[in-house]
Design an enzyme around this catalytic site. Structure first.
Site, PDB file in Angstrom:
ATOM      1  N   GLY A 160       0.822  -1.203   0.000  1.00 36.44           N
ATOM      2  CA  GLY A 160       0.000   0.000   0.000  1.00 36.44           C
ATOM      3  C   GLY A 160       0.855   1.251   0.000  1.00 36.44           C
ATOM      4  CG  ASP A 161       0.877   3.677   2.505  1.00 30.34           C
ATOM      5  OD1 ASP A 161      -0.216   4.253   2.588  1.00 30.34           O
ATOM      6  OD2 ASP A 161       1.316   2.916   3.381  1.00 30.34           O
ATOM      7  N   GLY A 187       1.020   5.295  -4.063  1.00 27.44           N
ATOM      8  CA  GLY A 187       0.673   6.464  -4.868  1.00 27.44           C
ATOM      9  C   GLY A 187      -0.441   6.190  -5.862  1.00 27.44           C
ATOM     10  N   GLY A 243      -3.629   6.684  -5.550  1.00 30.62           N
ATOM     11  CA  GLY A 243      -4.601   7.771  -5.629  1.00 30.62           C
ATOM     12  C   GLY A 243      -4.194   8.827  -6.631  1.00 30.62           C
ATOM     13  CG  ASN A 250      -8.706   0.047   5.919  1.00 30.11           C
ATOM     14  OD1 ASN A 250      -9.444   0.327   4.979  1.00 30.11           O
ATOM     15  ND2 ASN A 250      -8.100  -1.124   6.000  1.00 30.11           N
ATOM     16  CG  HIS A 287      -6.259   6.468  -2.277  1.00 25.44           C
ATOM     17  ND1 HIS A 287      -7.048   5.857  -3.229  1.00 25.44           N
ATOM     18  CD2 HIS A 287      -5.559   5.461  -1.707  1.00 25.44           C
ATOM     19  CE1 HIS A 287      -6.839   4.554  -3.226  1.00 25.44           C
ATOM     20  NE2 HIS A 287      -5.942   4.297  -2.306  1.00 25.44           N
ATOM     21  CB  THR A 288      -2.289  11.989  -0.321  1.00 26.94           C
ATOM     22  OG1 THR A 288      -2.430  11.532   1.030  1.00 26.94           O
ATOM     23  CG2 THR A 288      -1.973  13.474  -0.316  1.00 26.94           C
ATOM     24  CB  THR A 309      -3.118   9.028   4.201  1.00 27.37           C
ATOM     25  OG1 THR A 309      -2.091   9.159   3.218  1.00 27.37           O
ATOM     26  CG2 THR A 309      -4.183  10.079   3.933  1.00 27.37           C
ATOM     27  CB  VAL A 310      -5.777   6.276   7.573  1.00 26.39           C
ATOM     28  CG1 VAL A 310      -6.763   5.882   8.671  1.00 26.39           C
ATOM     29  CG2 VAL A 310      -6.520   6.498   6.256  1.00 26.39           C
ATOM     30  N   GLY A 336       7.004  13.746  -8.824  1.00 24.46           N
ATOM     31  CA  GLY A 336       6.602  14.910  -8.042  1.00 24.46           C
ATOM     32  C   GLY A 336       5.214  14.680  -7.482  1.00 24.46           C
TER      33      GLY A 336
END
Length: 417
Positions: free
Chosen positions: A11-12, A14, A16, A37, A40-41, A291-292, A408
């Protein structure tokens, strides 16, 4: 052509950002698994949006966002997220947001059990109630969104759910479930939730002929079947879950997203973890904070044997590498290309189960860093030679094309090949 975006690590990765970047080319974006849970940023201009259950396509005005039946839905969390985005000027209304009405609901009692179980088992969960909700779903006692349409049905289902939970709560020394409080809170949200609710068969009709981009939560190494069990999430994260958790048809493209390094939140193995200056620098430059959960992510070098395994079980057709720019300042960059077994045999594709129960030594390719900025570069040809070599080495090792590179944080900072 429909496409699915899935994570190739823990996970994490990217996803999103990649979904948001691609969403403009599709008619709809569909979440098919997980719950709130997984954060997404997405960065658009000077604004940062931290989404938890809403599809990343919600930020596109002309894209329909769908929450599929494979998602477990925290009703209050969803409404809070909708209200927050509306305050920031994001347009959300029935028709732009559609929710499969057979989604299961995450309740406060699920969160309470999650906290209780985590204290004993320490799996590294986010304590959002996702696991206990999935337990109730599989045990056929859960509350679904469609249950809110009938007061009688809701009371009946709550009674059955409370019977089980009270047995567990008694053993844990917790108070019994107050059915009336649960009923009142759900009923108070009923109208606002049901205005987005659509039966799956009607969803198929609404989206017939429209292109769909499926957005996955978590990563395949957290998948309940294919991940680093038992330190995994409670649902599936791969292509099979796209079919089951959205029920909207076949997928032509499976886009696997991976960082140029690896991160993990919580417990469980991380074979290439760098608990040293390298790891600290990756965490600092990559801003690796959940993020969470808000927890600092553990960091390590890119693990290609595990990615090869994920590609095989998930049917990945192309690769996206994210956070290439995080590696810009390193003198040396390491790629784990294989594992060495007890007898010296090199293993180039490795399942998580082997790593959990056997000792393998990571074998690295050491690459010279490029020591110059890749941020915002729009053409692969214009990347530093070292960065191009890094991407091409991953491509060769995985035997799959790298079609996009994120260099970026902003929506536009993605180059295509």
């Amino acid at each position: 052509m429909d496409a699915a975006v899935i994570g190739l690590q823990w996970g994490d990765e990217g996803k999103g950002k990649i979904v948001d970047h691609l969403a403009g080319d599709f008619d709809s974006v569909v979440r098919f698994n997980g719950g709130n849970n997984a954060g997404h940023t997405v960065i658009v201009g000077e604004r940062t949006y931290k989404l938890r259950v809403l599809p990343s396509g919600i930020l596109r005005e002309d894209v329909v966002s769908v929450i599929g039946n494979g998602v477990v839905l925290d009703p209050q969390g969803l409404l809070d997220e909708i209200h927050l985005l509306k305050k920031e000027g994001v347009q959300i209304h029935p028709g732009k947001l559609l929710i499969a009405d057979n989604c299961h609901l995450v309740l406060p009692i699920h969160r309470e059990l999650d906290v209780l179980f985590e204290q004993k088992q320490k799996l590294g969960t986010t304590k959002c109630g996702i696991g206990p909700c999935y337990q109730d779903k599989v045990a056929r006692r859960g509350i679904r969104l469609c249950d809110l349409r009938s007061e009688e049905q809701l009371r009946k289902t709550l009674a059955g759910l409370s019977y089980y939970h009270n047995i567990v709560r008694k053993g844990a020394g917790l108070q019994e479930v107050c059915q009336e409080i649960l009923f009142a809170s759900l009923f108070a949200m009923r109208d606002e939730l049901l205005c987005y609710a659509v039966p799956p068969c009607e969803l198929q009709g609404i989206l017939s002929g429209k292109s769909k981009l499926y957005e996955g939560a978590q990563g395949m190494l957290l998948d309940i079947d294919h991940g680093t069990y038992p330190f995994v999430t409670s649902g599936s994260s791969g292509l099979g879950q796209v079919m089951n958790g959205a029920a909207l048809g076949c997928v032509n493209r499976v886009i696997g997203v991976m960082k140029g390094y690896v991160t993990r939140v919580g417990e469980g193995i991380l074979p290439t973890e760098q608990d040293n200056a390298f790891g600290s620098e990756l965490q600092k430059l990559g801003k690796e904070v959940g993020t969470v959960s808000g927890r600092i992510r553990r960091c390590g070098w890119c693990d290609l044997p595990l990615v090869r395994y994920v590609n095989a079980v998930a049917g990945v057709t192309e690769i996206v590498i994210t956070k290439l720019d995080v590696l810009d300042s390193f003198n040396e960059i390491f790629l784990c290309c294989a594992y060495k077994g007890k007898k010296g045999k090199l293993i180039e594709i490795c399942s998580p189960s082997k790593l959990c129960y056997s000792k393998y030594e990571a074998q690295y390719i050491v690459m010279k860093g490029w020591r110059s900025s890749t941020v915002g570069v729009t053409s692969f040809c214009d990347l530093p030679d070292g960065a191009k070599s890094f991407v091409e080495t991953i491509e060769k090792c995985l035997d799959l094309p790298v079609t996009m590179i994120s260099n970026g944080p902003e929506r536009t900072q993605v180059l295509h090949r």
